[in-house]
Scaffold this motif. Structure first.
Motif: not given
Length: 311
Positions: A264-266, A309, A311
């Protein structure tokens, strides 16, 4: 089942090269350091370990390699001898190879000789189940009870302890976590003790999956950890907040892009089992995939990387 044990006595500086090679041909690899080496690398050694020096190599290291009874042991020893001949190793003329047979029923007793309770990370206390009743436990200790069985990962190797340290830094109770190549299940148990309740543990080896399930039951966390066979993240379809993998560098390289897609994001990717010489290569690959490198830990020539991660 009977297991064929190959014992290789060699210099400590040969550990990394042997580890990389032997993990490509063997069902399991264990490394025993002499007590003098352990003392030189461990702060407060006497507080953390209770060892009988007679159970350890007199000097340097002993590498124990295991093959199940379906393997032709002569062929495996020839592969090891060819590796030694072709590889620049320290004092290769002093390398000694011995063989033996271990009945699976005797494995528990072997571990009782070598494996004792110790602390790792900030608050983890690793305790073999047969010592649990005799161990003094502080309020701050997060106790991982473990029976390694024929799966490897007891927490005493630098790669595992580095992963546990990173887990202490990142795990939140709301996190969905996957432990890739779970082995004995120690990292999944660590995530559980830090509050995570949505955890998956995977491994390509059926024996590791069996041992990890037993250790999850031992730590009363089996209901919160899903165990299933898998080849890295190749068939994974779910998304996660934390991906943790304590494998070898070239295998980490094979899963970097998949880890980025599934996080997932972050989300955070904890990767260990990387020798120092492979660190920059793995970091470059992670950055190319889109990760931001948050932290890098190094111990005894091994590296763990914490990546975010973005984005």
């Amino acid at each position: 089942m009977k297991w064929q044990e190959v014992s290789i006595s060699t210099k400590e500086e040969n550990e990394e090269q042997f580890s990389i090679f032997l993990n490509t041909i063997a069902k399991g690899v264990s490394i025993e350091h002499s007590v003098d080496i352990l003392k030189s690398k461990t702060d407060n050694f006497e507080e953390k370990f209770r060892l009988d020096p007679k159970d350890y190599p007199d000097s340097d290291i002993r590498i124990l390699v295991y093959f199940d009874e379906t393997y032709n042991i002569d062929e495996q020893i020839n592969k090891i001898r060819e590796f030694i001949e072709e590889t620049p190793l320290a004092n290769k003329e002093e390398i000694e190879i011995k063989t033996g047979i271990i009945d699976e029923m005797d494995w528990e007793n072997e571990w009782k000789k070598y494996f004792h309770n110790f602390k790792v990370g900030r608050n983890f206390l690793i305790v073999p189940s047969w010592e649990y009743a005799d161990v003094e436990i502080a309020d701050s200790d997060k106790v991982i009870k473990i029976d390694p069985g024929m799966a490897f990962g007891t927490g005493d190797h630098a790669t595992t302890s580095l992963c546990l340290t990173f887990l202490e830094d990142v795990i939140k109770p709301s996190d969905k976590v996957i432990d890739v190549g779970t082995g004995s299940g120690i990292l999944a148990i660590g995530a559980y003790l830090l509050g995570a309740r949505n955890i998956k543990a995977t491994d390509i080896d059926e024996l590791s999956l069996q041992v990890s399930k037993e250790n999850f039951a031992l730590n009363d966390c089996g209901e919160d950890i899903t165990v299933m066979p898998a080849d890295l993240l190749k068939e994974e379809t779910e998304n996660y907040d934390v991906v943790v993998a304590n494998i070898l560098a070239h295998i980490i390289g094979d899963m970097i892009d998949d880890a980025y897609k599934l996080l997932n994001d972050n989300g955070r990717f904890i990767a260990s089992g990387i020798i120092v010489e492979k660190r920059d290569e793995i970091i470059t690959h992670m950055k190319a995939a889109g990760f931001s490198i948050t932290d890098v830990l190094e111990e005894d020539g091994w590296v763990a990387i914490l990546a975010l991660k973005v984005t």
